[in-house]
Design a protein around this motif. Structure first.
Motif, PDB file in Angstrom:
ATOM      1  N   MET A  61       4.726  -6.094  -9.687  1.00  0.00           N
ATOM      2  CA  MET A  61       3.342  -5.716  -9.832  1.00  0.00           C
ATOM      3  C   MET A  61       3.036  -4.653  -8.774  1.00  0.00           C
ATOM      4  SD  MET A  61       1.509  -9.394 -10.773  1.00  0.00           S
ATOM      5  CE  MET A  61       1.293  -9.893  -9.126  1.00  0.00           C
ATOM      6  N   LYS A  62       2.811  -3.441  -9.208  1.00  0.00           N
ATOM      7  CA  LYS A  62       2.570  -2.335  -8.296  1.00  0.00           C
ATOM      8  C   LYS A  62       1.338  -2.563  -7.430  1.00  0.00           C
ATOM      9  CE  LYS A  62       2.013   2.626  -8.136  1.00  0.00           C
ATOM     10  NZ  LYS A  62       1.934   3.867  -8.862  1.00  0.00           N
ATOM     11  N   GLU A  63       0.278  -3.162  -8.005  1.00  0.00           N
ATOM     12  CA  GLU A  63      -0.930  -3.402  -7.225  1.00  0.00           C
ATOM     13  C   GLU A  63      -0.670  -4.337  -6.054  1.00  0.00           C
ATOM     14  OE1 GLU A  63      -0.890  -6.439 -10.443  1.00  0.00           O
ATOM     15  OE2 GLU A  63      -0.792  -4.283 -10.521  1.00  0.00           O
ATOM     16  N   ASN A  64       0.377  -5.173  -6.148  1.00  0.00           N
ATOM     17  CA  ASN A  64       0.738  -6.051  -5.032  1.00  0.00           C
ATOM     18  C   ASN A  64       1.144  -5.255  -3.811  1.00  0.00           C
ATOM     19  OD1 ASN A  64       0.145  -8.559  -5.933  1.00  0.00           O
ATOM     20  ND2 ASN A  64       2.228  -9.141  -6.401  1.00  0.00           N
ATOM     21  N   SER A  65       1.890  -4.162  -4.005  1.00  0.00           N
ATOM     22  CA  SER A  65       2.319  -3.371  -2.853  1.00  0.00           C
ATOM     23  C   SER A  65       1.121  -2.717  -2.173  1.00  0.00           C
ATOM     24  CB  SER A  65       3.359  -2.323  -3.265  1.00  0.00           C
ATOM     25  OG  SER A  65       2.823  -1.445  -4.226  1.00  0.00           O
ATOM     26  N   VAL A  66       0.136  -2.283  -2.930  1.00  0.00           N
ATOM     27  CA  VAL A  66      -1.082  -1.710  -2.345  1.00  0.00           C
ATOM     28  C   VAL A  66      -1.862  -2.795  -1.623  1.00  0.00           C
ATOM     29  CG1 VAL A  66      -3.289  -0.600  -2.886  1.00  0.00           C
ATOM     30  CG2 VAL A  66      -1.216   0.124  -4.072  1.00  0.00           C
TER      31      VAL A  66
ATOM     32  N   GLY B 275      -5.625 -12.981   0.542  1.00  0.00           N
ATOM     33  CA  GLY B 275      -5.608 -12.160  -0.658  1.00  0.00           C
ATOM     34  C   GLY B 275      -4.645 -12.748  -1.673  1.00  0.00           C
ATOM     35  N   ALA B 276      -4.811 -12.335  -2.920  1.00  0.00           N
ATOM     36  CA  ALA B 276      -3.944 -12.856  -3.977  1.00  0.00           C
ATOM     37  C   ALA B 276      -3.893 -11.890  -5.154  1.00  0.00           C
ATOM     38  CB  ALA B 276      -4.431 -14.227  -4.444  1.00  0.00           C
TER      39      ALA B 276
ATOM     40  N   SER C 176      -3.761  -8.257 -15.072  1.00  0.00           N
ATOM     41  CA  SER C 176      -3.556  -8.704 -13.702  1.00  0.00           C
ATOM     42  C   SER C 176      -4.846  -8.508 -12.911  1.00  0.00           C
ATOM     43  CB  SER C 176      -2.389  -7.965 -13.046  1.00  0.00           C
ATOM     44  OG  SER C 176      -2.650  -6.587 -12.969  1.00  0.00           O
ATOM     45  N   PHE C 177      -5.037  -9.386 -11.943  1.00  0.00           N
ATOM     46  CA  PHE C 177      -6.202  -9.348 -11.067  1.00  0.00           C
ATOM     47  C   PHE C 177      -5.702  -9.474  -9.624  1.00  0.00           C
ATOM     48  CE2 PHE C 177      -7.967 -10.927 -15.002  1.00  0.00           C
ATOM     49  CZ  PHE C 177      -9.222 -10.330 -15.084  1.00  0.00           C
ATOM     50  N   SER C 178      -6.319  -8.745  -8.716  1.00  0.00           N
ATOM     51  CA  SER C 178      -6.017  -8.849  -7.286  1.00  0.00           C
ATOM     52  C   SER C 178      -7.326  -8.875  -6.533  1.00  0.00           C
ATOM     53  CB  SER C 178      -5.206  -7.651  -6.812  1.00  0.00           C
ATOM     54  OG  SER C 178      -3.957  -7.599  -7.461  1.00  0.00           O
ATOM     55  N   ARG C 179      -7.326  -9.618  -5.426  1.00  0.00           N
ATOM     56  CA  ARG C 179      -8.542  -9.665  -4.616  1.00  0.00           C
ATOM     57  C   ARG C 179      -8.172  -9.959  -3.167  1.00  0.00           C
ATOM     58  NH1 ARG C 179     -12.118 -13.550  -6.951  1.00  0.00           N
ATOM     59  NH2 ARG C 179     -12.284 -12.018  -8.593  1.00  0.00           N
ATOM     60  N   ILE C 180      -8.936  -9.341  -2.277  1.00  0.00           N
ATOM     61  CA  ILE C 180      -8.843  -9.614  -0.845  1.00  0.00           C
ATOM     62  C   ILE C 180     -10.110 -10.354  -0.477  1.00  0.00           C
ATOM     63  CG2 ILE C 180      -8.812  -8.578   1.454  1.00  0.00           C
ATOM     64  CD1 ILE C 180      -7.355  -6.177   0.194  1.00  0.00           C
ATOM     65  N   LYS C 181      -9.965 -11.413   0.347  1.00  0.00           N
ATOM     66  CA  LYS C 181     -11.155 -12.151   0.819  1.00  0.00           C
ATOM     67  C   LYS C 181     -11.919 -11.290   1.799  1.00  0.00           C
ATOM     68  CE  LYS C 181      -9.836 -17.020   0.694  1.00  0.00           C
ATOM     69  NZ  LYS C 181      -9.509 -18.141   1.554  1.00  0.00           N
TER      70      LYS C 181
END
Length: 133
Positions: free
Chosen positions: A1-6, A108-109, A128-133
């Motif tokens: 997942m490319k967004e994971n590296s960011v 984050g997840a 896919s979803f990503s979020r930082i607390k």
């Protein structure tokens, strides 16, 4: 997942390193879908879930209670799948993400859920979803 590296890069800049826990390429057969031909039919899904914890130090003890137990990621999916039937991958993935962020140590997840048998060949569709607390 490319967004994971960011996401990981952003989190690393905020803290003293990052520890990542994950479940990847986990396949489950699930009754999901909004179309009439999908309802009541099990479809193969693939789950990729990653959570990030601030810091990258060695645990204080070599015991499971000294760390965030990554098995909670599997428990989240199991609990959600028995709680109701989902029409949309987006709803399921979003609810998994929310639950992943509950432990206070998690900063984050990222969650990706894919349908494996919708298009011909080895292709898959998903979200896919990503979020930082």
């Amino acid at each position: 997942m490319k967004e994971n590296s960011v996401l990981l890069e952003i989190l690393s800049q905020r803290s003293e390193g990052v520890t990542s826990l994950f479940v990847k390429n986990w396949k489950r057969d699930v009754d999901i879908g909004i179309l009439p031909h999908e309802q009541g039919v099990l479809q193969p899904l693939c789950f990729d879930i990653e959570v990030h914890i601030s810091g990258s130090n060695t645990p204080l003890r070599d015991e499971i209670d000294a760390v965030v137990d990554y098995d909670y990621l599997r428990s989240i999916v199991d609990q959600l799948l028995v709680s109701r039937r989902y029409n949309l991958l987006e709803t399921l993935a979003s609810e998994i993400l929310e639950a992943c962020l509950v432990p206070p140590e998690v900063i984050g997840a990222s969650v990706s859920v894919s349908k494996l048998a919708v298009i011909e060949g080895d292709g898959k569709i998903g979200c896919s979803f990503s979020r930082i607390k």
